[in-house]
Scaffold this active site. Structure first.
Site, PDB file in Angstrom:
ATOM      1  N   HIS A  59      33.211 -26.277  33.771  1.00  0.00           N
ATOM      2  CA  HIS A  59      33.005 -27.973  33.721  1.00  0.00           C
ATOM      3  C   HIS A  59      34.053 -28.453  34.885  1.00  0.00           C
ATOM      4  O   HIS A  59      34.628 -29.469  34.544  1.00  0.00           O
ATOM      5  CB  HIS A  59      33.392 -28.343  32.309  1.00  0.00           C
ATOM      6  CG  HIS A  59      32.221 -28.327  31.301  1.00  0.00           C
ATOM      7  ND1 HIS A  59      32.188 -26.918  30.600  1.00  0.00           N
ATOM      8  CD2 HIS A  59      31.388 -29.250  30.856  1.00  0.00           C
ATOM      9  CE1 HIS A  59      31.080 -27.234  29.901  1.00  0.00           C
ATOM     10  NE2 HIS A  59      30.630 -28.425  30.137  1.00  0.00           N
ATOM     11  N   CYS A  86      20.316 -27.227  48.361  1.00  0.00           N
ATOM     12  CA  CYS A  86      21.686 -26.902  48.024  1.00  0.00           C
ATOM     13  C   CYS A  86      22.621 -27.920  48.527  1.00  0.00           C
ATOM     14  O   CYS A  86      24.004 -28.013  47.997  1.00  0.00           O
ATOM     15  CB  CYS A  86      21.889 -25.483  48.444  1.00  0.00           C
ATOM     16  SG  CYS A  86      20.922 -24.366  47.775  1.00  0.00           S
ATOM     17  N   GLU A 105      22.809 -17.649  38.883  1.00  0.00           N
ATOM     18  CA  GLU A 105      22.680 -19.240  39.245  1.00  0.00           C
ATOM     19  C   GLU A 105      21.437 -19.645  38.413  1.00  0.00           C
ATOM     20  O   GLU A 105      21.569 -20.912  38.154  1.00  0.00           O
ATOM     21  CB  GLU A 105      23.037 -19.589  40.483  1.00  0.00           C
ATOM     22  CG  GLU A 105      22.004 -19.331  41.516  1.00  0.00           C
ATOM     23  CD  GLU A 105      22.224 -19.966  42.731  1.00  0.00           C
ATOM     24  OE1 GLU A 105      23.341 -20.085  43.313  1.00  0.00           O
ATOM     25  OE2 GLU A 105      21.191 -20.403  43.518  1.00  0.00           O
TER      26      GLU A 105
HETATM   27 ZN   LIG Z   1      23.407 -24.181  43.501  1.00  0.00          ZN
END
Ligand SMILES: [Zn+2]
Length: 123
Positions: free
Chosen positions: A67, A23, A112
């Site tokens: 974006h 991450c 996610e």
């Molecule tokens: Zn991530």
């Protein structure tokens, strides 16, 4: 109690420190977002509220994320752009924008990936 759900998607980049090695590197997700609004009373038309209002406001909130490089956004200057904080931001922004008596944003989930999701539950 009635609950409506509206879903949408957005793409953005982020990096998170102190979570896990993967991450920490700059990377992106195609977040899948689920928004729930809740209330006890239906209107004369037999609906909790117009789906169109939720969709319109959600589109505007998502427009502030889509974006972008989330770490550079003012939205996340005080909190890392984790899926948890993304879900909370969307929930609070929507709650502020949706002004229908007796209806509140009850929960927002930010997926996610196909199998990882963080949910913010409003109190
Ligand atoms: Zn991530």
């Amino acid at each position: 109690m009635f609950e409506l759900k509206v879903t949408t998607r957005f793409a953005a980049a982020h990096r998170l420190t102190m979570v896990g090695e993967q991450c920490e590197n700059l990377h992106g997700h195609n977040w899948h977002v689920e928004v729930y609004v809740q209330g006890e009373k239906l209107d004369k038309g037999g609906v909790l509220m117009d789906f169109g209002i939720v969709k319109k406001e959600l589109k505007e909130v998502i427009g502030t994320l889509d974006h972008t490089y989330l770490n550079e956004s003012d939205i996340f200057k005080d909190a890392p752009p984790s899926s948890e904080h993304i879900a909370m931001y969307i929930a609070k922004e929507l709650e502020r924008r949706i002004d229908v008596d007796g209806v509140k944003v009850s929960r927002v989930s930010a997926w996610e990936s196909e199998n990882s999701c963080a949910t913010y539950i409003a109190d």
